[in-house]
Design a protein around this motif. Structure first.
Motif, mmCIF file in Angstrom:
data_model
loop_
_atom_site.group_PDB
_atom_site.id
_atom_site.type_symbol
_atom_site.label_atom_id
_atom_site.label_comp_id
_atom_site.label_asym_id
_atom_site.label_seq_id
_atom_site.Cartn_x
_atom_site.Cartn_y
_atom_site.Cartn_z
ATOM 1 N N THR A 71 14.430 10.263 9.553
ATOM 2 C CA THR A 71 14.911 11.301 10.587
ATOM 3 C C THR A 71 15.945 11.563 10.480
ATOM 4 O OG1 THR A 71 14.754 9.280 12.077
ATOM 5 C CG2 THR A 71 13.253 10.447 12.115
ATOM 6 N N ALA A 72 17.401 11.132 9.765
ATOM 7 C CA ALA A 72 18.699 10.895 9.752
ATOM 8 C C ALA A 72 18.445 12.957 8.856
ATOM 9 C CB ALA A 72 19.569 10.852 9.259
ATOM 10 N N THR A 73 19.129 13.760 9.470
ATOM 11 C CA THR A 73 19.438 14.751 8.350
ATOM 12 C C THR A 73 19.593 15.046 7.342
ATOM 13 O OG1 THR A 73 20.110 16.201 10.970
ATOM 14 C CG2 THR A 73 20.877 17.349 8.720
ATOM 15 N N GLU B 14 21.499 8.053 4.318
ATOM 16 C CA GLU B 14 20.815 6.579 5.340
ATOM 17 C C GLU B 14 20.111 5.773 4.247
ATOM 18 O OE1 GLU B 14 22.256 5.581 7.828
ATOM 19 O OE2 GLU B 14 23.485 8.116 8.708
ATOM 20 N N SER C 108 22.453 19.026 5.652
ATOM 21 C CA SER C 108 23.314 19.578 6.254
ATOM 22 C C SER C 108 25.356 19.755 5.704
ATOM 23 C CB SER C 108 24.226 17.467 6.946
ATOM 24 O OG SER C 108 24.169 16.902 5.758
ATOM 25 N N LYS D 8 16.216 5.025 8.220
ATOM 26 C CA LYS D 8 17.121 5.304 8.939
ATOM 27 C C LYS D 8 16.629 7.202 8.428
ATOM 28 C CE LYS D 8 20.395 3.182 11.959
ATOM 29 N NZ LYS D 8 21.625 2.741 11.857
ATOM 30 N N ARG D 9 16.936 7.219 6.919
ATOM 31 C CA ARG D 9 17.239 8.180 6.447
ATOM 32 C C ARG D 9 15.949 9.238 6.503
ATOM 33 N NH1 ARG D 9 16.272 6.893 -0.012
ATOM 34 N NH2 ARG D 9 18.266 4.946 0.596
ATOM 35 N N ARG E 208 14.322 12.172 1.961
ATOM 36 C CA ARG E 208 14.165 11.462 3.330
ATOM 37 C C ARG E 208 13.160 9.961 2.611
ATOM 38 N NH1 ARG E 208 10.849 15.782 7.366
ATOM 39 N NH2 ARG E 208 10.930 13.382 8.801
ATOM 40 N N GLN F 22 15.542 19.554 13.261
ATOM 41 C CA GLN F 22 14.907 19.220 14.475
ATOM 42 C C GLN F 22 13.558 19.462 14.809
ATOM 43 O OE1 GLN F 22 16.652 16.269 15.322
ATOM 44 N NE2 GLN F 22 17.568 16.068 13.937
#
Length: 649
Positions: free
Chosen positions: A444-446, A437, A451, A441-442, A533, A464
């Protein structure tokens, strides 16, 4: 915690009697009831005396210590309809055997080291380095002292040391007393790296290849690739000088890992850290850089003097390893634009042309695409996957693809002259390893590594939960250490056991940066997740010293570090290293089991830290506790010359 801890058992209050019922009771029953009541009361009092008593212990004195910058945390335990009994921590978690006598050994005192060690970096010690090969700068790599050579004393700050200027002022100013080296003000005077002004240094933002300043230079790069849309978040600057490139990228939300060898130019990394800019001592020589594969969105070299085309392209192959798919490599300085600069560089045209052709050949063999060469800047881009590159390998054999290995293994791992294959993809447009991302956004994005299930035991659900856990923990930290919530008090922060980077992620809105450490001894290698992240960090074994100068960090966070290193190396050596890299009046937060923290507390007292242990954020029933500490201000004594200068001033 605050105030007196309640007793282990809380007596039930006597109910208000119902007079109608009492009047109907006959006297024999009243006598019996009185006797039973007396016996119960005696039994209760005996129990309180046996369990609570007026005992004294080292744990009690530990918990009563107060520190001016710490506020008393509120009990954050959520009330339940059937609460557990409130444990008296001071009594029931005592380190003393019987509570009546403190059997602990006397606190060991750690004296100040000699002033000659004020800038001691154990694994980059110049005297030790001379024992190693000078070929390929191997002597400037990490070479750590043996166990019998470890110092058991506290590294002194130089006389006159002051707290650094607060960010963002520190980007441009540093106190002379903190890094008393004027060499660069002379050596790099024309290039505008650094100026000496009275009792301080000024950093105008200049560089060898950006005489108009780092901002203007970055603007020129921004005309060639997009620095504004969040696709570029992490960068690495090889041979960083005083890290002005990284310093000025911060205003563009780009976080740069700057590194340079110790003393190729005097104190360059030390100046970077005094400015509040992320930096480490490091060099590309014979071992991998201490970062995971596919970590950085952008890599940069501005006249960094690294022979990129030599040694079968080993150094560019290492850049390829740490560069994410689709990432950029930027080169300015020799040999770029050599036709204009060759006389000033005092090299022949033939020599510079040969150097450029070597670089061009290596980058082609890595399947990089040359995007642009404009004036003094050239930019290449790494492919997003290796589908085409694998086809090319049928005709171009060098460098070959590496056999199966762990591309993230980078702690004392030798460089190789083979190309690490990117993760498999199903089509030519797919980003190997997963697309990231854009920032922010990156954060908190998985992360794709999670993934895709490539981190053993770490799932999207784990990620999470970790997000929420560290949100709660950092909030609690700020209630205990009120300065943590004050913008400007801390700038350089170290997380000694970062896991997924949750601690750093929850400080992202504060004017700080965090060096996230994933220990080499950790069960799971998660540093690649930290970078996905949009954060930065490095590998480290805390049985050795860190590749940084004394007084680097304003705050150190250590989650379960001493449990991780139990029976691996000495607790006091880790604590002495923490003391070395912590600034005077810097803070420490240590999480660990209570028994471990009691041992840590004794060493902290011997280091002359002001400290106290407080309860876990979930309340006193947890065995895990927290130690908050402040390193007291002290410096080396004034020399005879300094005393003379003060007398005449």
């Amino acid at each position: 915690m605050g105030g007196q801890n309640p007793p282990y058992y809380t007596p039930l209050s006597k109910p208000t009697p119902n007079t109608t019922i009492i009047s109907s009771l006959k006297k024999p029953k009243l006598y019996s009831l009185a006797i039973v009541t007396i016996l119960c009361s005696l039994s209760y009092l005996f129990g309180v005396w046996q369990h609570g008593g007026a005992t004294t212990s080292s744990a009690t004195s530990t918990l009563s210590t107060t520190i001016p910058c710490f506020s008393t945390p509120q009990n954050t335990t959520t009330a339940t309809t059937n609460p557990e009994p409130h444990l008296d921590f001071a009594t029931h978690h005592s380190a003393a055997d019987d509570g009546a006598t403190d059997l602990s050994p006397a606190i060991k005192s750690y004296p100040p080291c000699d002033i000659k060690y004020s800038e001691y970096t154990p694994c980059q010690d110049l005297e030790r380095s001379l024992k190693f090969d000078r070929d390929r700068l191997i002597y400037r790599e990490r070479h750590c002292p043996g166990k019998n050579e470890l110092l058991k004393c506290r590294i002194p700050a130089p006389y006159g040391y002051k707290n650094p200027f607060q960010w963002p002022l520190s980007r441009d100013l540093a106190w002379y007393a903190n890094a008393p080296h004027k060499e660069l003000t002379v050596e790099k005077a024309v290039q505008n790296w650094i100026r000496f002004e009275g009792d301080r240094f000024r950093f105008p933002g200049g560089g060898t290849m950006f005489p108009n300043g780092a901002d203007a230079y970055i603007d020129d790069i921004g005309k060639l690739i997009n620095l504004k849309d969040g696709s570029i978040r992490t960068a690495i600057d090889t041979g960083c000088g005083v890290a002005s490139w990284g310093a000025y990228l911060l205003s563009r939300n780009i976080l740069t890992m700057s590194f340079a060898p110790k003393d190729s130019h005097e104190a360059q990394v030390q100046f970077a850290l005094e400015r509040g800019v992320p930096a480490l001592i490091g060099v590309i020589a014979s071992t991998r850089l201490p970062y995971p594969s596919r970590a950085f969105d952008m890599a940069h070299c501005s006249r960094c003097l690294i022979p990129w085309g030599k040694y079968d392209g080993a150094y560019l192959i290492e850049v390829d390893r740490v560069l994410r798919p689709g990432g950029y490599w930027i080169l300015s300085g020799p040999p770029i634009n050599w036709k204009k600069h060759w006389r000033g560089w005092e090299r022949t045209m033939e020599d510079l042309n040969a150097e450029q052709m070597q670089i061009e050949n290596v980058t082609k063999s890595l399947c990089w695409k040359k995007l642009v060469e404009k004036d003094d800047i050239a930019i290449w881009q790494k492919p997003v996957n290796h589908l085409k590159c694998k086809k090319l390998r049928t005709s171009v054999k060098s460098p070959p693809f590496c056999p199966a290995q762990d591309p993230d293994k980078a702690w004392y791992t030798n460089l190789e002259t083979c190309l690490i294959p990117l993760p498999e993809v199903s089509n030519k447009g797919e980003v190997a390893g997963g697309e990231l991302e854009k920032w922010p956004k990156r954060l908190t994005a998985t992360p794709p590594r999670i993934s895709r299930g490539t981190i053993n035991g770490v799932t999207p659900e784990t990620f999470q939960k970790d997000l929420q856990l560290w949100k709660k923990r950092v909030s609690y930290y700020k209630t205990v250490n009120s300065l943590l919530g004050q913008g400007g008090r801390y700038r350089n922060i170290l997380d000694m056991n970062a896991f997924l980077g949750g601690f750093a992620a929850n400080l992202i809105d504060d004017p700080v940066w965090v060096m996230n450490i994933v220990p080499d001894e950790a069960k799971v290698n998660t540093l690649g997740v930290v970078y996905e992240r949009g954060l930065i960090g490095t590998y480290q074994s805390w049985c050795e010293a860190m590749s940084t100068y004394p007084r680097t960090y304003d705050l150190i966070h250590a989650d379960s570090v001493f449990t991780l290193y139990k029976n691996r190396c000495e607790m006091e050596d880790i604590m002495l290293e923490m003391d070395r890299i912590l600034r005077p009046e810097g803070s420490v937060i240590i999480r660990d089991d209570v028994d471990t923290l009691l041992q840590v507390k004794r060493i902290a007292d011997g280091l002359n830290w002001d400290s106290r242990i407080v309860d876990h954020e979930d309340g006193p029933l947890k065995r895990e506790k927290l130690l908050f500490a402040v390193k007291l201000y002290w410096t080396a004594a004034a020399s005879a010359n300094q005393q003379s200068d003060e007398a005449t001033s």
